[in-house]
Design an enzyme around this catalytic site. Structure first.
Site, PDB file in Angstrom:
ATOM      1  N   TYR A  32     -71.347  74.131 -10.380  1.00 43.50           N
ATOM      2  CA  TYR A  32     -72.491  74.598 -10.933  1.00 43.50           C
ATOM      3  C   TYR A  32     -72.615  76.171 -11.113  1.00 43.50           C
ATOM      4  O   TYR A  32     -71.556  76.646 -10.907  1.00 43.50           O
ATOM      5  CB  TYR A  32     -73.835  73.981 -10.323  1.00 43.50           C
ATOM      6  CG  TYR A  32     -73.776  72.270 -10.160  1.00 43.50           C
ATOM      7  CD1 TYR A  32     -73.883  72.008 -11.525  1.00 43.50           C
ATOM      8  CD2 TYR A  32     -73.682  71.709  -9.266  1.00 43.50           C
ATOM      9  CE1 TYR A  32     -73.815  70.627 -11.549  1.00 43.50           C
ATOM     10  CE2 TYR A  32     -73.322  70.242  -9.359  1.00 43.50           C
ATOM     11  CZ  TYR A  32     -73.527  69.811 -10.305  1.00 43.50           C
ATOM     12  OH  TYR A  32     -73.659  68.391 -10.606  1.00 43.50           O
ATOM     13  N   GLN A  58     -82.253  72.259  -1.312  1.00 41.83           N
ATOM     14  CA  GLN A  58     -80.778  72.615  -2.079  1.00 41.83           C
ATOM     15  C   GLN A  58     -81.265  73.135  -3.407  1.00 41.83           C
ATOM     16  O   GLN A  58     -81.486  72.431  -4.279  1.00 41.83           O
ATOM     17  CB  GLN A  58     -79.576  71.534  -2.303  1.00 41.83           C
ATOM     18  CG  GLN A  58     -78.414  72.050  -2.596  1.00 41.83           C
ATOM     19  CD  GLN A  58     -77.418  71.297  -2.894  1.00 41.83           C
ATOM     20  OE1 GLN A  58     -77.531  70.068  -3.737  1.00 41.83           O
ATOM     21  NE2 GLN A  58     -76.137  71.393  -2.226  1.00 41.83           N
ATOM     22  N   ARG A  67     -73.790  76.218   0.349  1.00 40.42           N
ATOM     23  CA  ARG A  67     -72.841  75.223   0.348  1.00 40.42           C
ATOM     24  C   ARG A  67     -71.674  75.569  -0.973  1.00 40.42           C
ATOM     25  O   ARG A  67     -72.043  76.041  -1.853  1.00 40.42           O
ATOM     26  CB  ARG A  67     -73.468  73.733  -0.148  1.00 40.42           C
ATOM     27  CG  ARG A  67     -72.540  72.562  -0.207  1.00 40.42           C
ATOM     28  CD  ARG A  67     -73.132  71.324  -0.381  1.00 40.42           C
ATOM     29  NE  ARG A  67     -72.526  70.076   0.579  1.00 40.42           N
ATOM     30  CZ  ARG A  67     -72.518  68.985   0.168  1.00 40.42           C
ATOM     31  NH1 ARG A  67     -72.811  68.657  -1.278  1.00 40.42           N
ATOM     32  NH2 ARG A  67     -72.093  68.244   0.867  1.00 40.42           N
ATOM     33  N   GLY A  98     -72.980  61.615   3.018  1.00 42.88           N
ATOM     34  CA  GLY A  98     -73.674  61.336   1.792  1.00 42.88           C
ATOM     35  C   GLY A  98     -73.730  59.782   1.450  1.00 42.88           C
ATOM     36  O   GLY A  98     -74.789  59.344   1.548  1.00 42.88           O
ATOM     37  N   ARG A  99     -72.748  59.358   0.971  1.00 44.85           N
ATOM     38  CA  ARG A  99     -72.737  57.744   0.421  1.00 44.85           C
ATOM     39  C   ARG A  99     -73.126  56.970   1.449  1.00 44.85           C
ATOM     40  O   ARG A  99     -73.812  55.937   1.499  1.00 44.85           O
ATOM     41  CB  ARG A  99     -71.348  57.098   0.153  1.00 44.85           C
ATOM     42  CG  ARG A  99     -70.981  58.163  -1.415  1.00 44.85           C
ATOM     43  CD  ARG A  99     -69.604  58.143  -1.681  1.00 44.85           C
ATOM     44  NE  ARG A  99     -68.781  58.682  -1.084  1.00 44.85           N
ATOM     45  CZ  ARG A  99     -67.444  58.867  -0.709  1.00 44.85           C
ATOM     46  NH1 ARG A  99     -66.905  58.221  -1.808  1.00 44.85           N
ATOM     47  NH2 ARG A  99     -66.811  59.684   0.100  1.00 44.85           N
TER      48      ARG A  99
HETATM   49  C1  LIG Z   1     -74.932  59.767  -5.541  1.00 43.13           C
HETATM   50  C2  LIG Z   1     -74.362  61.244  -4.919  1.00 43.13           C
HETATM   51  C3  LIG Z   1     -75.152  62.322  -5.259  1.00 43.13           C
HETATM   52  C4  LIG Z   1     -74.580  63.714  -4.969  1.00 43.13           C
HETATM   53  N1  LIG Z   1     -75.598  64.750  -5.289  1.00 43.13           N
HETATM   54  C5  LIG Z   1     -75.161  65.907  -4.839  1.00 43.13           C
HETATM   55  C6  LIG Z   1     -76.086  66.998  -5.015  1.00 43.13           C
HETATM   56  O1  LIG Z   1     -77.047  66.840  -5.403  1.00 43.13           O
HETATM   57  N2  LIG Z   1     -75.843  68.180  -4.229  1.00 43.13           N
HETATM   58  C7  LIG Z   1     -74.222  68.392  -3.542  1.00 43.13           C
HETATM   59  O2  LIG Z   1     -73.948  69.556  -2.982  1.00 43.13           O
HETATM   60  N3  LIG Z   1     -73.350  67.343  -3.626  1.00 43.13           N
HETATM   61  C8  LIG Z   1     -73.763  66.169  -3.970  1.00 43.13           C
HETATM   62  N4  LIG Z   1     -73.077  65.027  -3.716  1.00 43.13           N
HETATM   63  C9  LIG Z   1     -72.034  65.294  -2.831  1.00 43.13           C
HETATM   64  C10 LIG Z   1     -72.505  64.856  -1.356  1.00 43.13           C
HETATM   65  O3  LIG Z   1     -73.393  65.612  -0.674  1.00 43.13           O
HETATM   66  C11 LIG Z   1     -71.149  64.737  -0.230  1.00 43.13           C
HETATM   67  O4  LIG Z   1     -70.473  66.200  -0.359  1.00 43.13           O
HETATM   68  C12 LIG Z   1     -70.270  63.846  -0.919  1.00 43.13           C
HETATM   69  O5  LIG Z   1     -70.858  62.310  -1.308  1.00 43.13           O
HETATM   70  C13 LIG Z   1     -68.950  63.429   0.062  1.00 43.13           C
HETATM   71  O6  LIG Z   1     -69.557  63.017   1.319  1.00 43.13           O
HETATM   72  P1  LIG Z   1     -69.766  61.529   1.743  1.00 43.13           P
HETATM   73  O7  LIG Z   1     -68.105  60.953   1.841  1.00 43.13           O
HETATM   74  O8  LIG Z   1     -70.218  61.406   3.111  1.00 43.13           O
HETATM   75  O9  LIG Z   1     -70.455  60.678   0.558  1.00 43.13           O
HETATM   76  C14 LIG Z   1     -73.381  63.833  -4.405  1.00 43.13           C
HETATM   77  C15 LIG Z   1     -72.761  62.655  -3.636  1.00 43.13           C
HETATM   78  C16 LIG Z   1     -73.314  61.263  -4.440  1.00 43.13           C
HETATM   79  C17 LIG Z   1     -72.514  60.173  -3.661  1.00 43.13           C
END
Ligand SMILES: Cc1cc2nc3c(=O)[nH]c(=O)nc-3n(C[C@H](O)[C@H](O)[C@H](O)COP(=O)(O)O)c2cc1C
Length: 368
Positions: free
Chosen positions: A184, A99, A231, A324-325
Site C-alpha cells: 500500500y 490499523q 507494520r 491471522g487465519r
Molecule cells: C483475510 C485476510 C485479510 C488480511 N487483511 C490484512 C489487513 O487488513 N492488514 C494487514 O496488515 N494484513 C492483512 N492480512 C495479513 C495478516 O495480517 C497476516 O499477516 C497473514 O494472514 C499471515 O498470518 P497468518 O499466517 O497467521 O494468517 C490479511 C490476511 C488475511 C487472511
C-alpha cells in the site's frame, strides 16, 4: 507457564498473554464504510482478558480504499461505529489498536467515488481490488493506472493520517498502527520498484522513507510515540512490489524507527505472501534480521502455529506473535492455544465480504 502465555507490557498496557489478533480485512462494514453490529460482535468474540487486537486495515480517506466495505476513519459516523467496537473490546478486558491505511495505487475507482487512485509514480499494480459489480455482487476488479502525486500533494496524505489519528483517539482506541506493509501507499514510496520519483520523495532511501516518517511524526504529535506502531512486510511482493536492495531499505527503516520509542514494530515473515503460504524465501529479509536492527518491542506474524509461536518468543526472536487465519476460525484462539484444544479450520471463501457466515459463526467456547 509458557513464554507465549507470560504477561508483558505494550504501549504502557499490561497484557496477560502474547497472542495478538493480526489486522484482517474482512469487508463487513455497513453503508459508507461504517463498522456496525456485525463487527462489534466479531471483535468482541476475539477479545480476551489481557489480549491485544489490531483492526482491519482502516482507510484514512475514501481515495485510499481498495476493498469495498472495508472500514474508514475519516467521518463522524466512522468514529461512532468504531466507538462501539472499542467499548465492546474493552468490556472484555482487551486492548485494541486501529490499523491506519491508504491503499495508494491499490485503490479502485469503484470504491473511491470515481476518483483516479494516486501513487508515488504512474505504474500499474497487477493485483486486484474488490468491488461491488453492477448486480451488487462482490467481484474482483483489475486495477487502473494511478496518477503520480504532485510534490505539494504528498503532505495532504500526511494530513489525512494526522486527522485519522485524532479521530482514532475520539473513538477510544488504545493506539494506532500505520499500515506500511503489503504493497500500500507507504510501501509504494519505500520500494524503488514502485517509486521512480526525482523529487524529495524519491531516489535515496531517506527520500523514499520521507512519507512514512513525516506521517509518523504527525501521528506521534497526536498520540505520543509509545501509542504508535508500524507494520512492515520486508519480503512481501503482494501488490506487484519489488526493491533492488530490500536489506538496505529495511535496515534503514528499522534503524530509523529506533529514534522513536514506539509501541511496537510489527513484521510479516517471508513465508507468507498476502494471504498465501509460499515457503521460506532464500533472499528474504527475515524477522531475525529486523530483530537485530530494531531495539524495541517486536510483533511477528506469518504462518505461526502454537509450537513455532512459543519457540520464537522463548528464544527471544520476538516479543509477541500475531495470528491471522487461525484467529478467523478460532475466535477463542488464545484459550485454545493455551489449553491445547484442537483448532477449527478456516474457510477462505468467506474471508472477504458477506454476512455472519464465516465471520461470527465459528464456534466460541474455550475460556482462557
Ligand atoms: C483475510 C485476510 C485479510 C488480511 N487483511 C490484512 C489487513 O487488513 N492488514 C494487514 O496488515 N494484513 C492483512 N492480512 C495479513 C495478516 O495480517 C497476516 O499477516 C497473514 O494472514 C499471515 O498470518 P497468518 O499466517 O497467521 O494468517 C490479511 C490476511 C488475511 C487472511
Amino acid at each position: 507457564m509458557t513464554k507465549l502465555f507470560s504477561t508483558t507490557s505494550v504501549a504502557g498496557y499490561d497484557l496477560g498473554h502474547r497472542v495478538v489478533l493480526a489486522p484482517l480485512t474482512r469487508m463487513r462494514t455497513e453503508a459508507n464504510n461504517v463498522p456496525g453490529d456485525l463487527m462489534v460482535e466479531y471483535y468482541s468474540q476475539r477479545a480476551s482478558v489481557g489480549g491485544l487486537l489490531i483492526t482491519d486495515a482502516t482507510a484514512v480517506s475514501q481515495l485510499g480504499i481498495a476493498y469495498v466495505e472495508a472500514p474508514g476513519i475519516y467521518t463522524e459516523a466512522h468514529i461512532a461505529g468504531w466507538k462501539r467496537v472499542v467499548d465492546a473490546v474493552h468490556a472484555k478486558g482487551a486492548r485494541i489498536f486501529v490499523q491506519m491505511w491508504h491503499a495508494g495505487r491499490q485503490a479502485h475507482p469503484a470504491n473511491t467515488g470515481g476518483v483516479t487512485p494516486v501513487a508515488p509514480s504512474a505504474l500499474l499494480s497487477l493485483e486486484h481490488a474488490a468491488i461491488r459489480d453492477k448486480d451488487g455482487n462482490i467481484a474482483e476488479a483489475e486495477l487502473i493506472l494511478p496518477r503520480a502525486l504532485e510534490t505539494d500533494e504528498v503532505p495532504e496524505i500526511v494530513e489525512q493520517f494526522r486527522r485519522g489519528a485524532i479521530l482514532a483517539k475520539e473513538a477510544g482506541f488504545d493506539g494506532i498502527e500505520l499500515h506500511a506493509a503489503n504493497g500500500y501507499i507507504f510501501e509504494q514510496f519505500l520500494l524503488d520498484g514502485t517509486n521512480h520519483r526525482t523529487d524529495s520523495y524519491g531516489g535515496s532511501i531517506q527520500n523514499r522513507a520521507r512519507l512514512l516518517f513525516d506521517t509518523l511524526d504527525a501521528v506521534v504529535s497526536v498520540w505520543g510515540a509509545n501509542k504508535v506502531a508500524v507494520r512492515l512486510s520486508p519480503s512481501g511482493t503482494y501488490g506487484t512490489m519489488s526493491d533492488s536492495d530490500p536489506h538496505a531499505t529495511f535496515k534503514f527503516v528499522a534503524e530509523h524507527l529506533n529514534k522513536y520509542d514506539l509501541a511496537y514494530l510489527h513484521v510479516i515473515e517471508p513465508r507468507v505472501r498476502g494471504i498465501d503460504d509460499i515457503g521460506d524465501q532464500p533472499t528474504a529479509v527475515s524477522s531475525a534480521e529486523i530483530r537485530r536492527w530494531y531495539k524495541g518491542v517486536l510483533i511477528v506474524a506469518g504462518g505461526y502455529t502454537a509450537k513455532t509461536a512459543e519457540r520464537v518468543v522463548a528464544n527471544g526472536g520476538a516479543d509477541l506473535v500475531a495470528f491471522g487465519r487461525l484467529f478467523v476460525s478460532n475466535p477463542d484462539l488464545p484459550a485454545r492455544l493455551r489449553n491445547g484444544i484442537p483448532l477449527a479450520k478456516y474457510d477462505r471463501s468467506t474471508f472477504y465480504g458477506g454476512d455472519a457466515r464465516g465471520y461470527t459463526d465459528y464456534p466460541v467456547g474455550a475460556s482462557a
